[in-house]
Design an enzyme around this catalytic site. Structure first.
Site, short mmCIF file in Angstrom:
data_model
loop_
_atom_site.label_atom_id
_atom_site.label_comp_id
_atom_site.label_asym_id
_atom_site.label_seq_id
_atom_site.Cartn_x
_atom_site.Cartn_y
_atom_site.Cartn_z
N ASP A 111 0.81 -1.23 0.00
CA ASP A 111 0.00 0.00 0.00
C ASP A 111 0.84 1.27 0.00
OD1 ASP A 111 0.94 -0.30 2.55
OD2 ASP A 111 -1.03 -0.51 3.50
N LYS A 162 3.99 0.57 16.27
CA LYS A 162 2.86 1.35 16.83
C LYS A 162 3.08 1.67 18.31
CE LYS A 162 0.52 0.32 12.90
NZ LYS A 162 0.28 -1.00 12.37
N ASP A 221 1.62 5.96 2.87
CA ASP A 221 0.95 4.67 3.00
C ASP A 221 -0.52 4.95 2.71
OD1 ASP A 221 -0.63 2.60 3.93
OD2 ASP A 221 0.63 2.17 5.66
N1 GDD Z 1 0.11 -11.92 2.80
C1 GDD Z 1 -0.20 -11.24 3.89
N2 GDD Z 1 -0.64 -11.93 4.98
N3 GDD Z 1 -0.08 -9.90 3.87
C2 GDD Z 1 -0.41 -9.24 5.00
C3 GDD Z 1 -0.87 -9.88 6.17
C4 GDD Z 1 -0.99 -11.32 6.14
O1 GDD Z 1 -1.40 -11.98 7.12
N4 GDD Z 1 -1.11 -8.91 7.10
C5 GDD Z 1 -0.81 -7.73 6.53
N5 GDD Z 1 -0.40 -7.91 5.25
C6 GDD Z 1 0.05 -6.89 4.27
C7 GDD Z 1 -0.96 -5.79 4.02
O2 GDD Z 1 -1.77 -6.09 2.89
C8 GDD Z 1 -0.04 -4.59 3.72
O3 GDD Z 1 0.35 -4.53 2.35
C9 GDD Z 1 1.21 -4.90 4.51
O4 GDD Z 1 1.17 -6.29 4.86
C10 GDD Z 1 1.29 -4.06 5.79
O5 GDD Z 1 0.09 -4.21 6.51
P1 GDD Z 1 -0.79 -2.94 6.94
O6 GDD Z 1 -2.02 -3.47 7.57
O7 GDD Z 1 -0.92 -1.97 5.84
O8 GDD Z 1 0.16 -2.37 8.09
P2 GDD Z 1 0.33 -0.88 8.59
O9 GDD Z 1 0.20 0.10 7.50
O10 GDD Z 1 -0.54 -0.68 9.79
O11 GDD Z 1 1.87 -0.90 9.13
C11 GDD Z 1 2.92 -1.38 8.30
O12 GDD Z 1 3.31 -0.40 7.35
C12 GDD Z 1 3.86 0.83 7.91
C13 GDD Z 1 4.29 1.72 6.77
O13 GDD Z 1 3.29 1.94 5.89
C14 GDD Z 1 4.11 -1.76 9.19
O14 GDD Z 1 5.06 -2.41 8.39
C15 GDD Z 1 4.71 -0.52 9.88
O15 GDD Z 1 5.89 -0.88 10.59
C16 GDD Z 1 5.07 0.52 8.82
O16 GDD Z 1 5.54 1.72 9.46
MG MG Z 2 -0.34 0.03 5.52
#
Ligand code: GDD
Ligand code: MG
Length: 336
Positions: A111, A162, A221
């Site tokens: 994303d 987080k 993001d």
């Molecule tokens: N295949 C798979 N399986 N993908 C997953 C799973 C899973 O179980 N869980 C999450 N994802 C994918 C989501 O589709 C997304 O592309 C990515 O992993 C990160 O998940 P998000 O749900 O978007 O996390 P976030 O935005 O709260 O936090 C993450 O991104 C931040 C930066 O944008 C973390 O990596 C943070 O550390 C980071 O700062």
């Molecule tokens: Mg994200």
């Protein structure tokens, strides 16, 4: 070079849009988010990407029938249950044979939109002889991200996902693009759920093998309602190497409508005197005469004289004529 691209989340924060379109296929500047990400990875030397999915790849195959996206060849690794980030990387990297070939590879959260030069991230990683390197970006409020503390030689000292208020003073956050050595797969068996942010990265910090590469490149993001809309609108003003058509040639916009800093997709219909301000009209949406749409993303229909501000309107969302809505999701995901 191969990349593992994480796209298995449910896009919960972008419901109801993600009820019908997976988050990576939502348009950003009239192009699927995934295609923008792939174009940028291709620019940095990525030739193959394995999409790590928690559901069947059908919607992706429909949009990219030849399995080429932004110049990158796609394959799919489908989990039979959500494996969380490190579990998903371990599983998908093995499906793509990265462990057998012992290659350095890229991981990207599906994303993220950024102007990061991935080739520079890789060369920084090699210079440090690192096992893993995380792209970092400074943000004003790090509470929704993985916060990273680094030493003067760029080694990651601490990774806190987080954080609670006061837990860390760093403003550098994990920007969601990593370079990893195949050897790190020993830490990610890919057979059960495991979080790279909560387990693998903290473990690699303790072993002193994780580095951070901070840049002030454009970064967002797009996974939250306000950032999804902003990612679209930002494209109108920033210099980008990627193509952009703000109003699709197949949209029907009445000449009296007022369009300000907005993106309008194919087949959208905008009636007379409607006002569209800092918003995204997704292919097929319909805005009736004199309606006002501000800071919103719309797939459905907005009735005449309605006023919609900071809303997400899904395919089945219908806003009655004259209604006034703010900060709403229609249909309400809580009721589905
Ligand atoms: N295949 C798979 N399986 N993908 C997953 C799973 C899973 O179980 N869980 C999450 N994802 C994918 C989501 O589709 C997304 O592309 C990515 O992993 C990160 O998940 P998000 O749900 O978007 O996390 P976030 O935005 O709260 O936090 C993450 O991104 C931040 C930066 O944008 C973390 O990596 C943070 O550390 C980071 O700062
Ligand atoms: Mg994200």
């Amino acid at each position: 070079m191969h990349a593992v691209v994480l796209v298995g989340g449910f896009g919960t924060r972008l419901r109801p849009l993600t009820f019908t379109t997976p988050k990576p296929l939502l348009p950003v500047g009239n192009m699927p988010l995934l295609e923008r990400l792939m174009t940028s990875l291709a620019h940095g030397g990525v030739t193959h990407a394995v999409l790590s999915l928690g559901f069947r790849p059908q919607p992706f195959l429909e949009v990219f029938p030849s399995n080429i996206c932004g110049g990158v060849e796609l394959s799919y690794a489908v989990e039979d249950r959500p494996l969380d980030t490190a579990g998903a990387i371990g599983f998908a990297a093995r499906e793509a044979g990265i462990d057998r070939r012992g290659e350095t590879f890229i991981v990207a959260n599906g994303d993220v939109i950024t102007d990061l030069d991935v080739a520079k991230l890789v060369s920084f990683h090699r210079t440090n002889n690192a096992q893993g390197t995380i792209h970092l970006t400074p943000v004003a409020d790090p509470s929704q991200y993985g916060v990273v503390e680094t030493s003067s030689d760029s080694r990651v000292l601490r990774f806190v996902e987080k954080p609670a208020p006061g837990e860390t003073t760093s403003r550098d956050v994990n920007a969601g693009t990593y370079v990893l050595e195949a050897a790190t797969l020993a830490r990610m068996p890919g057979t059960s759920p495991l979080s790279i942010e909560r387990m693998t990265f903290p473990e690699m910090c303790r072993d002193g093998v994780l580095y951070g590469y901070s840049t002030d490149d454009y970064w967002i993001d797009a996974g939250r309602p306000e950032t999804y809309v902003r990612a679209n609108i930002d494209l109108l003003s920033r210099h980008s190497i990627y193509q952009l058509t703000p109003i699709d040639a197949l949209a029907q916009v009445d000449p009296s409508a007022h369009i300000l800093q907005s993106i309008i997709g194919a087949g959208c219909v905008v009636g007379e005197n409607a006002q569209i301000i800092r918003s995204v009209l997704i292919a097929g949406s319909r805005i009736d005469a004199n309606a006002v749409v501000i800071d919103s993303a719309v797939m459905g229909r907005i009735g005449a004289f309605a006023q919609v501000t900071s809303c997400l309107i899904g395919v089945d969302g219908q806003i009655n004529s004259g209604a006034v809505l703010r900060d709403a999701k229609v249909p309400d995901p809580a009721t589905i």
